[in-house]
Design a protein around this motif. Sequence first.
Motif, PDB file in Angstrom:
ATOM      1  N   GLU A 296      -5.494 -32.056  13.596  1.00  0.00           N
ATOM      2  CA  GLU A 296      -6.710 -31.580  14.256  1.00  0.00           C
ATOM      3  C   GLU A 296      -8.001 -31.936  13.504  1.00  0.00           C
ATOM      4  O   GLU A 296      -9.101 -31.662  13.986  1.00  0.00           O
ATOM      5  N   THR A 297      -7.863 -32.514  12.326  1.00  0.00           N
ATOM      6  CA  THR A 297      -9.060 -32.971  11.588  1.00  0.00           C
ATOM      7  C   THR A 297      -8.952 -34.477  11.319  1.00  0.00           C
ATOM      8  O   THR A 297      -9.647 -35.014  10.463  1.00  0.00           O
ATOM      9  N   ARG A 298      -8.088 -35.130  12.026  1.00  0.00           N
ATOM     10  CA  ARG A 298      -7.767 -36.543  11.802  1.00  0.00           C
ATOM     11  C   ARG A 298      -8.985 -37.413  11.462  1.00  0.00           C
ATOM     12  O   ARG A 298      -9.961 -37.460  12.207  1.00  0.00           O
ATOM     13  N   GLY A 299      -8.933 -38.067  10.313  1.00  0.00           N
ATOM     14  CA  GLY A 299      -9.991 -39.000   9.916  1.00  0.00           C
ATOM     15  C   GLY A 299     -11.293 -38.363   9.474  1.00  0.00           C
ATOM     16  O   GLY A 299     -12.213 -39.058   9.050  1.00  0.00           O
ATOM     17  N   LYS A 300     -11.407 -37.031   9.542  1.00  0.00           N
ATOM     18  CA  LYS A 300     -12.690 -36.389   9.228  1.00  0.00           C
ATOM     19  C   LYS A 300     -12.906 -36.210   7.720  1.00  0.00           C
ATOM     20  O   LYS A 300     -12.021 -35.705   7.027  1.00  0.00           O
ATOM     21  N   ILE A 301     -14.083 -36.616   7.290  1.00  0.00           N
ATOM     22  CA  ILE A 301     -14.443 -36.476   5.875  1.00  0.00           C
ATOM     23  C   ILE A 301     -15.864 -35.932   5.755  1.00  0.00           C
ATOM     24  O   ILE A 301     -16.620 -35.945   6.722  1.00  0.00           O
ATOM     25  N   LEU A 302     -16.226 -35.494   4.553  1.00  0.00           N
ATOM     26  CA  LEU A 302     -17.581 -35.006   4.299  1.00  0.00           C
ATOM     27  C   LEU A 302     -18.417 -36.133   3.718  1.00  0.00           C
ATOM     28  O   LEU A 302     -17.960 -36.856   2.825  1.00  0.00           O
ATOM     29  N   MET A 303     -19.637 -36.253   4.262  1.00  0.00           N
ATOM     30  CA  MET A 303     -20.542 -37.313   3.796  1.00  0.00           C
ATOM     31  C   MET A 303     -21.858 -36.678   3.333  1.00  0.00           C
ATOM     32  O   MET A 303     -22.257 -35.629   3.843  1.00  0.00           O
ATOM     33  N   PHE A 304     -22.516 -37.358   2.417  1.00  0.00           N
ATOM     34  CA  PHE A 304     -23.864 -36.916   2.026  1.00  0.00           C
ATOM     35  C   PHE A 304     -24.669 -38.157   1.656  1.00  0.00           C
ATOM     36  O   PHE A 304     -24.213 -38.951   0.822  1.00  0.00           O
ATOM     37  N   GLY A 305     -25.833 -38.302   2.268  1.00  0.00           N
ATOM     38  CA  GLY A 305     -26.699 -39.449   1.973  1.00  0.00           C
ATOM     39  C   GLY A 305     -25.996 -40.789   2.170  1.00  0.00           C
ATOM     40  O   GLY A 305     -26.175 -41.705   1.378  1.00  0.00           O
ATOM     41  N   GLY A 306     -25.169 -40.886   3.213  1.00  0.00           N
ATOM     42  CA  GLY A 306     -24.490 -42.143   3.522  1.00  0.00           C
ATOM     43  C   GLY A 306     -23.270 -42.441   2.668  1.00  0.00           C
ATOM     44  O   GLY A 306     -22.656 -43.498   2.786  1.00  0.00           O
ATOM     45  N   LYS A 307     -22.925 -41.536   1.767  1.00  0.00           N
ATOM     46  CA  LYS A 307     -21.755 -41.752   0.905  1.00  0.00           C
ATOM     47  C   LYS A 307     -20.741 -40.627   1.097  1.00  0.00           C
ATOM     48  O   LYS A 307     -21.115 -39.513   1.468  1.00  0.00           O
ATOM     49  N   ILE A 308     -19.497 -40.913   0.790  1.00  0.00           N
ATOM     50  CA  ILE A 308     -18.470 -39.869   0.881  1.00  0.00           C
ATOM     51  C   ILE A 308     -18.775 -38.822  -0.197  1.00  0.00           C
ATOM     52  O   ILE A 308     -19.067 -39.159  -1.350  1.00  0.00           O
ATOM     53  N   ALA A 309     -18.736 -37.557   0.206  1.00  0.00           N
ATOM     54  CA  ALA A 309     -19.057 -36.470  -0.729  1.00  0.00           C
ATOM     55  C   ALA A 309     -17.892 -36.181  -1.674  1.00  0.00           C
ATOM     56  O   ALA A 309     -16.736 -36.397  -1.337  1.00  0.00           O
ATOM     57  N   ASP A 310     -18.241 -35.706  -2.866  1.00  0.00           N
ATOM     58  CA  ASP A 310     -17.243 -35.227  -3.811  1.00  0.00           C
ATOM     59  C   ASP A 310     -16.897 -33.813  -3.385  1.00  0.00           C
ATOM     60  O   ASP A 310     -17.589 -32.866  -3.725  1.00  0.00           O
TER      61      ASP A 310
END
Length: 373
Positions: free
Chosen positions: A194-208
């Motif tokens: 249900e979250t397939r492929g979803k990631i956190l981003m910040f300022g165009g980059k993947i977030a830590d």
Amino acid sequence: MKKFLVAVMILLTVAGVAHAEQKKSAWSPELRIGLASGVDKVTLKVSAPCILLDAKSGKRIDKIPAGKDFVVDCAKLKVDAVEIRPKEIRLQDLITTVDGKKYFGGVRLNKVKKSLTVINLVPTEEYLRGVVSKEMSPSFPLEALKAQTVAARSFAMKNRRRHEAEGFDLCATTHCQVYDGFCEFESIERAVDETRGKILMFGGKIADANFHTDSGGMTENVGDVWGTAVPYLVAVREVVKLGEPWTVKVPVKDFSSRFGDGFGKLKSVKLSTLTIGKEAVDRSSSGRVKSAQIVGTKKTVKLTGNDLRRKFSLPSTLFDMKLDGGEVVFTGYGHGHGVGMSQVGAKSYAQDGWSYEKILAHYYHGAQLKKSY
Ligand SMILES: [Zn+2]
């Protein structure tokens, strides 16, 4: 009318099958997870017919039948690296047993100094099932499991190739993320799907998307833990009820001996009293220990909260420290570094009806949720 209904039912059935099929075999980026190194021999068993390939040339070396033990002996291996990949099905539908333990996907074996490095070739979504099942209990509310999945997916995508020098992407320990391979829990499968492929981003980059076990009442600014400030990893208050504090007691003799011969015997400790969420000269804005003075008969030592946490195996740096008779008594809250999402907090918010999006927005201030595939 009847014909029409039959036709609709057939269409629905076909659509249902197609959906199930699609769900089962959807593609996601392939990861190389280091499982072990310095191994002489590996016993493998595959769930479907596979091919043993020379990893460099891509040439077929052997066929591997399903359901039978197949041993790869480093001493007999004529090429530098081999891969075991499915012959007919997709990688995500294959299950490989490596020395008795099941994994989704195939395997790569690299010859390194006369022994083997064992690497699991696994699509990201299947990898996540083996990570989330180790990070949270499958009995946690679904929205907490989903928040955890997004954090773990973001970490994996951000830190891909972290172990490139050793020939893989991520290791399977706490150094990267603990990975347990094959997982059958329905709740975790759902959280991943249900979250397939979803990631956190910040300022165009993947977030830590750092996370920890329990904030103890307030999370921490990453800059106060690892030195560099990050806009979305800032201290946030938890509305969850505080748990019982933990206590660690260290006899003065043992405590003093940890500071070497030049320290003498412990005379006193200097640290302000903890109030969660209250900053002090020696405490960060969440109340975690920034520094403390340890006064010995021969010298005074100034230590950071992290130093003390490591030295005395404390659950967190959110603590009070007192000299009480013949003992140094640490009393504190929380478990872990305190940066990013608290797993105990996420569970509590999910129980209160928060969605995983709301949980993530609470812990990763200003980070955007994006679908990467
Ligand atoms: Zn690692």
